[in-house]
Design an enzyme around this catalytic site. Structure first.
Site, mmCIF file in Angstrom:
data_model
loop_
_atom_site.group_PDB
_atom_site.id
_atom_site.type_symbol
_atom_site.label_atom_id
_atom_site.label_comp_id
_atom_site.label_asym_id
_atom_site.label_seq_id
_atom_site.Cartn_x
_atom_site.Cartn_y
_atom_site.Cartn_z
ATOM 1 N N ASP A 175 0.832 -1.198 0.000
ATOM 2 C CA ASP A 175 0.000 0.000 0.000
ATOM 3 C C ASP A 175 0.871 1.253 0.000
ATOM 4 O O ASP A 175 2.094 1.171 -0.059
ATOM 5 C CB ASP A 175 -0.929 -0.021 1.209
ATOM 6 C CG ASP A 175 -0.155 -0.026 2.527
ATOM 7 O OD1 ASP A 175 0.481 -1.045 2.837
ATOM 8 O OD2 ASP A 175 -0.164 0.993 3.228
ATOM 9 N N HIS A 493 1.736 -8.761 -4.355
ATOM 10 C CA HIS A 493 0.711 -7.816 -3.899
ATOM 11 C C HIS A 493 1.425 -6.498 -3.613
ATOM 12 O O HIS A 493 1.865 -6.228 -2.495
ATOM 13 C CB HIS A 493 0.018 -8.349 -2.647
ATOM 14 C CG HIS A 493 -1.105 -7.475 -2.155
ATOM 15 N ND1 HIS A 493 -2.388 -7.577 -2.619
ATOM 16 C CD2 HIS A 493 -1.123 -6.471 -1.239
ATOM 17 C CE1 HIS A 493 -3.161 -6.691 -2.011
ATOM 18 N NE2 HIS A 493 -2.407 -6.006 -1.163
ATOM 19 N N ASP A 539 1.090 -17.017 -6.293
ATOM 20 C CA ASP A 539 1.718 -15.872 -6.970
ATOM 21 C C ASP A 539 0.661 -15.097 -7.753
ATOM 22 O O ASP A 539 0.624 -15.122 -8.980
ATOM 23 C CB ASP A 539 2.849 -16.356 -7.886
ATOM 24 C CG ASP A 539 3.579 -15.185 -8.555
ATOM 25 O OD1 ASP A 539 3.483 -14.056 -8.037
ATOM 26 O OD2 ASP A 539 4.239 -15.413 -9.594
ATOM 27 N N GLU A 548 2.297 -10.532 -0.513
ATOM 28 C CA GLU A 548 2.561 -9.105 -0.334
ATOM 29 C C GLU A 548 4.042 -8.896 -0.066
ATOM 30 O O GLU A 548 4.778 -9.823 0.288
ATOM 31 C CB GLU A 548 1.739 -8.527 0.811
ATOM 32 C CG GLU A 548 1.826 -7.003 0.890
ATOM 33 C CD GLU A 548 0.801 -6.371 1.817
ATOM 34 O OE1 GLU A 548 0.657 -5.143 1.770
ATOM 35 O OE2 GLU A 548 0.156 -7.106 2.602
#
Length: 573
Positions: A175, A493, A539, A548
């Site tokens: 993020d 991710h 994956d 992630e």
């Protein structure tokens, strides 16, 4: 492409996948030191009298099976084969039935991957344009010069809605937010290993904008995040905001396309103590580099002591995200409601900096009863590292040393019966969120610490076994670091890697790894290939539970592989 500068591509005709005759070879896909133990694992059939190894001069070797092992999770039968005789530099071809792959022996097998792991921090910088990185160049995103004080963070001199500037720093994970707890932990772990291998990190170059100054690149990169951290302390009372965040996670878009407002939210005792610890260590470690960072050490020392004073006055100020309103916040919590380990780390670091008896007394009060691998939620070992690096305080040094040795002896006791000949991966508890960092890399770091304290190579070969596991000798056959080996994650991710229209992700990223919790499949969109603990990896970009990336995980990769790279080939067991 920049990726190619850091990728060591080793030929493997079947990319480590199951061969047509049911045989599968698992091995370290990146490389070995000449004197390092070289074990490969064969799954499917007994390779005795069938496996061939061809040397660079075309000589054919016939290695012997060491032993066989049965997976405690899947019941799969595996054969462990010793290739230790491959001690001459070069590439070796391994053939078994219809499968072929290469073994690479070199005097610096971990150099490129360690360098890429550290340079990843440059690629995830916030608030500046990324340049000199080929296809990964990007314009400025999230300048963070207009950040709002959330109602949970309001104080008399900084009421809700106050605009502050909090630029720079690293994006935390997949993020775009910035979290004090995890940033501080990442810095603390890299600081600790820097102190153990100063000469190595003093010479390691990552071609960042600061390269070429008087400061080691590792410390330059960390300084970029320390500058941001310094803005997260309320200048009026010394408390530290828990994180800088949007109310909700952004979608899988580029930083320049993000539009949500950004806030600093509630001060927490854990963030404040982590901040105090890293600022205390930074005050010491940057003292020789005043030419590049004038006045920083003095500033950092003052900020560390003010933060500790706030924490002592607010020992129960834990972060409770569900209490945040106007707006509500749903991003990563880094919630931790026990601050004993943070008090131990901060007091230990501040004692090293100041020599004040009060900090030593607090460290004695909060010291742990046993050694644990370092994680953002349990930083006691980072406090222990302070004492292991400072032998003047004999009682704490001895206590931490004894705890470390006990941990290491337990960690390696079952290697001889393990499926992949490594300390990591033999118990279902080894697997879970971020396991490859917290349970594999960090375990290996503790083994390397123990060896340095003992002045021997007793545990080093076991640390190298964890590297083998991480880089391909495991149940999935993945090298879990992007851009390396012949089967590595292509769809982590990670928002930038998913949104930048570039096929290859940033190189040098460590993914979280097998996670039997599989929390990301709750909505039914993901299907894992297996429910076995060591095979619960997917994956796909949507797999935040197993795929992630995060700065704390990459910090463990930098610390582990950097330490391995610092070891000369001649000293390998």
């Amino acid at each position: 492409m920049r990726k190619l500068l850091f990728t060591m591509t080793l030929a493997c005709s079947l990319l480590g996948t199951q061969a047509k005759d049911g045989v599968s070879i698992r091995r370290n896909q990146v490389g070995y030191y000449p004197q390092q133990e070289k074990v490969i694992v064969v799954e499917g059939v007994n390779p005795a009298n069938k496996l061939r190894v061809t040397t660079p001069n075309r000589q054919v070797l016939k290695p012997k099976v060491m032993r066989k092992a049965i997976s405690p999770f899947s019941g799969k039968l595996r054969y462990l084969v010793d290739l230790g005789q491959l001690s001459t530099l070069g590439n070796y071809r391994v053939t078994l039935g219809g499968e072929q792959c290469d073994i690479h022996v070199t005097d610096r097998p971990y150099h490129d991957i360690a360098t890429a792991a550290l340079r990843l921090f440059y690629l995830v910088r916030s608030g500046v344009a990324i340049e000199g990185s080929g296809v990964y160049n990007r314009p400025v995103g999230h300048p963070d010069t207009h950040v709002l004080v959330h109602p949970s963070a309001a104080s008399p001199l900084r009421p809700a809605g106050t605009v502050i500037s909090s630029p720079l720093g690293w994006y935390d994970a997949g993020d775009y937010n910035k979290y004090v707890v995890n940033s501080s932990f990442s810095i603390g772990l890299m600081f600790a290993v820097y102190e153990q291998q100063r000469d190595y990190f003093g010479k390691l170059t990552t071609h960042i904008p600061e390269s070429g100054n008087e400061t080691p690149d590792l410390l330059d990169e960390i300084m970029f995040n320390l500058i941001w951290l310094s803005t997260m302390q309320d200048p009026y009372d010394g408390g530290v905001y828990h994180k800088l965040t949007t109310p909700n996670f952004e979608g899988f878009i580029m930083p320049t396309d993000c539009r949500q407002p950004r806030y600093v939210v509630a001060k927490s005792v854990t963030a404040t103590l982590d901040f105090a610890a890293v600022m205390a260590d930074a005050a010491r470690l940057y003292e020789p580099y005043q030419a590049d960072y004038p006045g920083f050490s003095t500033m950092a020392a003052a900020m560390a002591e003010r933060a500790y004073q706030w924490a002592k006055a607010h020992p129960d100020a834990f972060y409770w995200q569900q209490r945040l309103t106007n707006p509500a916040v749903t991003t990563g919590t880094y919630g931790d409601h026990n601050a004993r380990d943070e008090f131990f780390w901060a007091a230990s670091a501040l004692y090293r900096l100041t020599g004040k008896q009060s900090y030593l007394d607090d460290a004695q009060q909060y010291k742990p009863s046993q050694f644990t691998t370092p994680t953002w939620g349990n930083v006691a070992s980072l406090g222990a590292f302070e004492w292991l690096a400072d032998t003047k305080t004999k009682d704490l040094y001895e206590q931490m040393s004894q705890q470390l040795m006990a941990y290491c002896d337990t960690a390696v006791k079952d290697v001889g019966n393990s499926s992949f000949n490594s300390p990591f991966g033999n118990n279902a508890r080894d697997f879970g969120w971020g396991c490859l960092a917290e349970n594999c890399c960090c375990q290996a770091i503790l083994l390397l610490y123990a060896d340095k304290l003992l002045g021997t190579a007793k545990y080093r070969r076991h640390a190298l076994q964890n590297a083998d596991y991480l880089l391909g000798r495991n149940a999935t056959g993945y090298c879990y670091v992007t851009g390396f080996g012949d089967k590595s994650p292509m769809h982590p991710h990670h928002r930038i890697s998913a949104a930048d229209d570039i096929e290859a992700p940033f190189p040098g990223m460590l993914v979280g790894g097998p996670n039997p919790g599989q929390q990301d499949k709750a909505d039914g969109a993901l299907v894992y290939p297996s429910n076995y603990p060591d095979e619960s990896y997917l994956d796909e970009a949507a797999s935040y539970a197993s795929n992630e990336i995060a700065i704390n995980w990459n910090a463990s990769l930098v610390a582990f592989l950097g330490w391995l790279d610092a070891l000369s080939a001649d000293s390998q067991p």
